[in-house]
Design a protein around this motif. Structure first.
Motif, PDB file in Angstrom:
ATOM      1  N   ALA A  33       0.825  -1.202   0.000  1.00  0.00           N
ATOM      2  CA  ALA A  33       0.000   0.000   0.000  1.00  0.00           C
ATOM      3  C   ALA A  33       0.859   1.251   0.000  1.00  0.00           C
ATOM      4  CB  ALA A  33      -0.926  -0.002   1.215  1.00  0.00           C
ATOM      5  N   VAL A  34       1.910   1.255   0.774  1.00  0.00           N
ATOM      6  CA  VAL A  34       2.747   2.444   0.862  1.00  0.00           C
ATOM      7  C   VAL A  34       3.564   2.615  -0.405  1.00  0.00           C
ATOM      8  CG1 VAL A  34       4.644   3.511   2.133  1.00  0.00           C
ATOM      9  CG2 VAL A  34       2.792   2.435   3.363  1.00  0.00           C
ATOM     10  N   GLN A  35       3.911   1.543  -1.081  1.00  0.00           N
ATOM     11  CA  GLN A  35       4.703   1.656  -2.295  1.00  0.00           C
ATOM     12  C   GLN A  35       3.927   2.330  -3.412  1.00  0.00           C
ATOM     13  OE1 GLN A  35       6.026  -2.279  -3.180  1.00  0.00           O
ATOM     14  NE2 GLN A  35       7.599  -2.265  -1.604  1.00  0.00           N
ATOM     15  N   SER A  36       2.602   2.460  -3.267  1.00  0.00           N
ATOM     16  CA  SER A  36       1.818   3.055  -4.327  1.00  0.00           C
ATOM     17  C   SER A  36       2.022   4.559  -4.425  1.00  0.00           C
ATOM     18  CB  SER A  36       0.330   2.743  -4.119  1.00  0.00           C
ATOM     19  OG  SER A  36      -0.110   3.375  -2.939  1.00  0.00           O
ATOM     20  N   THR A  37       2.600   5.190  -3.396  1.00  0.00           N
ATOM     21  CA  THR A  37       2.865   6.614  -3.480  1.00  0.00           C
ATOM     22  C   THR A  37       4.126   6.824  -4.294  1.00  0.00           C
ATOM     23  OG1 THR A  37       4.056   6.593  -1.396  1.00  0.00           O
ATOM     24  CG2 THR A  37       1.721   7.133  -1.304  1.00  0.00           C
ATOM     25  N   ASP A  38       4.066   7.717  -5.225  1.00  0.00           N
ATOM     26  CA  ASP A  38       5.155   7.944  -6.157  1.00  0.00           C
ATOM     27  C   ASP A  38       5.789   9.304  -5.858  1.00  0.00           C
ATOM     28  OD1 ASP A  38       6.845   7.728  -8.278  1.00  0.00           O
ATOM     29  OD2 ASP A  38       5.337   8.190  -9.804  1.00  0.00           O
ATOM     30  N   GLU A  39       7.107   9.365  -5.876  1.00  0.00           N
ATOM     31  CA  GLU A  39       7.821  10.611  -5.586  1.00  0.00           C
ATOM     32  C   GLU A  39       7.477  11.689  -6.603  1.00  0.00           C
ATOM     33  OE1 GLU A  39       9.650  11.384  -2.935  1.00  0.00           O
ATOM     34  OE2 GLU A  39       9.243   9.402  -2.117  1.00  0.00           O
ATOM     35  N   SER A  40       7.340  11.320  -7.877  1.00  0.00           N
ATOM     36  CA  SER A  40       7.067  12.320  -8.904  1.00  0.00           C
ATOM     37  C   SER A  40       5.680  12.941  -8.722  1.00  0.00           C
ATOM     38  CB  SER A  40       7.201  11.704 -10.297  1.00  0.00           C
ATOM     39  OG  SER A  40       6.216  10.692 -10.466  1.00  0.00           O
ATOM     40  N   SER A  41       4.753  12.197  -8.131  1.00  0.00           N
ATOM     41  CA  SER A  41       3.422  12.773  -7.904  1.00  0.00           C
ATOM     42  C   SER A  41       3.495  13.894  -6.873  1.00  0.00           C
ATOM     43  CB  SER A  41       2.434  11.696  -7.462  1.00  0.00           C
ATOM     44  OG  SER A  41       2.816  11.146  -6.224  1.00  0.00           O
ATOM     45  N   ALA A  62       4.854  15.095   2.190  1.00  0.00           N
ATOM     46  CA  ALA A  62       5.666  14.141   1.418  1.00  0.00           C
ATOM     47  C   ALA A  62       6.748  13.527   2.300  1.00  0.00           C
ATOM     48  CB  ALA A  62       6.289  14.841   0.214  1.00  0.00           C
ATOM     49  N   LYS A  63       7.380  14.344   3.156  1.00  0.00           N
ATOM     50  CA  LYS A  63       8.406  13.831   4.068  1.00  0.00           C
ATOM     51  C   LYS A  63       7.797  12.847   5.059  1.00  0.00           C
ATOM     52  CE  LYS A  63      11.847  15.206   7.498  1.00  0.00           C
ATOM     53  NZ  LYS A  63      11.531  14.082   8.326  1.00  0.00           N
ATOM     54  N   THR A  64       6.623  13.182   5.596  1.00  0.00           N
ATOM     55  CA  THR A  64       5.947  12.282   6.536  1.00  0.00           C
ATOM     56  C   THR A  64       5.609  10.953   5.867  1.00  0.00           C
ATOM     57  OG1 THR A  64       5.019  14.197   7.682  1.00  0.00           O
ATOM     58  CG2 THR A  64       3.978  12.064   8.096  1.00  0.00           C
ATOM     59  N   MET A  65       5.105  11.016   4.636  1.00  0.00           N
ATOM     60  CA  MET A  65       4.779   9.784   3.913  1.00  0.00           C
ATOM     61  C   MET A  65       6.042   8.963   3.645  1.00  0.00           C
ATOM     62  SD  MET A  65       1.595   9.295   3.544  1.00  0.00           S
ATOM     63  CE  MET A  65       1.591   8.018   2.305  1.00  0.00           C
ATOM     64  N   ALA A  66       7.150   9.622   3.324  1.00  0.00           N
ATOM     65  CA  ALA A  66       8.412   8.895   3.103  1.00  0.00           C
ATOM     66  C   ALA A  66       8.872   8.227   4.393  1.00  0.00           C
ATOM     67  CB  ALA A  66       9.476   9.851   2.577  1.00  0.00           C
ATOM     68  N   ASP A  67       8.706   8.931   5.527  1.00  0.00           N
ATOM     69  CA  ASP A  67       9.078   8.336   6.822  1.00  0.00           C
ATOM     70  C   ASP A  67       8.210   7.119   7.128  1.00  0.00           C
ATOM     71  OD1 ASP A  67      10.956  10.314   7.094  1.00  0.00           O
ATOM     72  OD2 ASP A  67       9.759  11.527   8.502  1.00  0.00           O
ATOM     73  N   ILE A  68       6.923   7.236   6.852  1.00  0.00           N
ATOM     74  CA  ILE A  68       6.013   6.108   7.084  1.00  0.00           C
ATOM     75  C   ILE A  68       6.386   4.939   6.190  1.00  0.00           C
ATOM     76  CG2 ILE A  68       3.616   5.337   6.789  1.00  0.00           C
ATOM     77  CD1 ILE A  68       2.758   8.159   7.696  1.00  0.00           C
ATOM     78  N   LYS A  69       6.693   5.247   4.934  1.00  0.00           N
ATOM     79  CA  LYS A  69       7.085   4.194   3.997  1.00  0.00           C
ATOM     80  C   LYS A  69       8.337   3.470   4.488  1.00  0.00           C
ATOM     81  CE  LYS A  69       8.313   3.514  -0.839  1.00  0.00           C
ATOM     82  NZ  LYS A  69       8.535   4.153  -2.129  1.00  0.00           N
ATOM     83  N   ASP A  70       9.312   4.235   4.980  1.00  0.00           N
ATOM     84  CA  ASP A  70      10.536   3.626   5.511  1.00  0.00           C
ATOM     85  C   ASP A  70      10.244   2.754   6.726  1.00  0.00           C
ATOM     86  OD1 ASP A  70      11.979   4.874   3.538  1.00  0.00           O
ATOM     87  OD2 ASP A  70      12.652   6.535   4.823  1.00  0.00           O
ATOM     88  N   ALA A  71       9.400   3.243   7.633  1.00  0.00           N
ATOM     89  CA  ALA A  71       9.067   2.475   8.837  1.00  0.00           C
ATOM     90  C   ALA A  71       8.344   1.179   8.469  1.00  0.00           C
ATOM     91  CB  ALA A  71       8.200   3.315   9.772  1.00  0.00           C
ATOM     92  N   VAL A  72       7.420   1.269   7.531  1.00  0.00           N
ATOM     93  CA  VAL A  72       6.683   0.071   7.109  1.00  0.00           C
ATOM     94  C   VAL A  72       7.629  -0.913   6.448  1.00  0.00           C
ATOM     95  CG1 VAL A  72       4.939  -0.758   5.472  1.00  0.00           C
ATOM     96  CG2 VAL A  72       4.437   1.186   6.936  1.00  0.00           C
ATOM     97  N   GLN A  73       8.531  -0.398   5.629  1.00  0.00           N
ATOM     98  CA  GLN A  73       9.483  -1.284   4.953  1.00  0.00           C
ATOM     99  C   GLN A  73      10.398  -1.975   5.958  1.00  0.00           C
ATOM    100  OE1 GLN A  73       9.206  -1.934   1.703  1.00  0.00           O
ATOM    101  NE2 GLN A  73      10.713  -3.536   2.030  1.00  0.00           N
TER     102      GLN A  73
END
Length: 189
Positions: A33-41, A62-73
């Protein structure tokens, strides 16, 4: 006393393994689910002529979403395998307990959850959908009938100003006979 403690420990171990399995599935799902967010968007959204405050807010999001993505990963990458050898080394005074746990862990067979709920709901929904389609078809047919009747009523209403009794009697001869009978019997009301 040792048997009771061992049973409790086995029960807790089984719960923990089942919980670990569920957590692993959640991790896999959340990682997808988190991988669906794209940096270019994010770059596109930030660059779309927004105010400076909006750009700052989007950059923060965007930074918060990247942090969440890292934590989930990180959680998804963690292994749920048990290192029994490590526990045997740590528990030098009673390694047989680790052997008991390992035996229980390897022989544990979790029942497969078999459910017909989805099929039941799908069948029930299909019945409802078929009934709705049937009612929609009947409604469409009834709408056509009522539209035809409405057209006839409008025509009749418009023609009432110009029509004579002779024209009405031509369309409905029974009415002429009825009125003639009433006149013969001297019934006026």
């Amino acid at each position: 006393m040792l048997a009771t403690t061992t049973r409790r420990t086995f029960a807790l171990g089984g719960l923990r393994r089942a919980s670990a399995s569920v957590q692993e599935q959640r991790r896999l799902f959340s990682a997808d689910a988190v991988q669906s967010t794209d940096e270019s968007s994010w770059d596109t959204a930030i660059a779309q002529g927004a105010t400076e405050e909006t750009k700052r807010e989007l950059a923060s999001l965007a930074k918060t979403m990247a942090d969440i993505k890292d934590a989930v990963q990180r959680d998804a990458d963690r292994s749920t395998n048990v290192d029994f050898a490590k526990f045997k080394q740590q528990l030098t005074n009673s390694p047989e307990i680790v052997d008991l746990f390992q035996k229980a862990y390897t022989t544990l067979k979790l029942p497969k959850y078999e459910s017909t709920e989805v099929e039941d709901v799908t069948k029930a929904f299909k019945v409802l959908e078929d009934e709705a389609k049937k009612q929609a078809a009947e409604s469409a047919k009834r709408i056509q009938e009522l539209e035809k009747e409405l057209v006839l009523l409008k025509e009749e209403r418009e023609s009432l100003e110009r029509v004579t009794m002779d024209e009405i009697f031509e369309r409905e001869p029974e009415m002429r006979e009825k009125f003639n009978e009433q006149i013969k019997k001297d019934e006026w009301f």
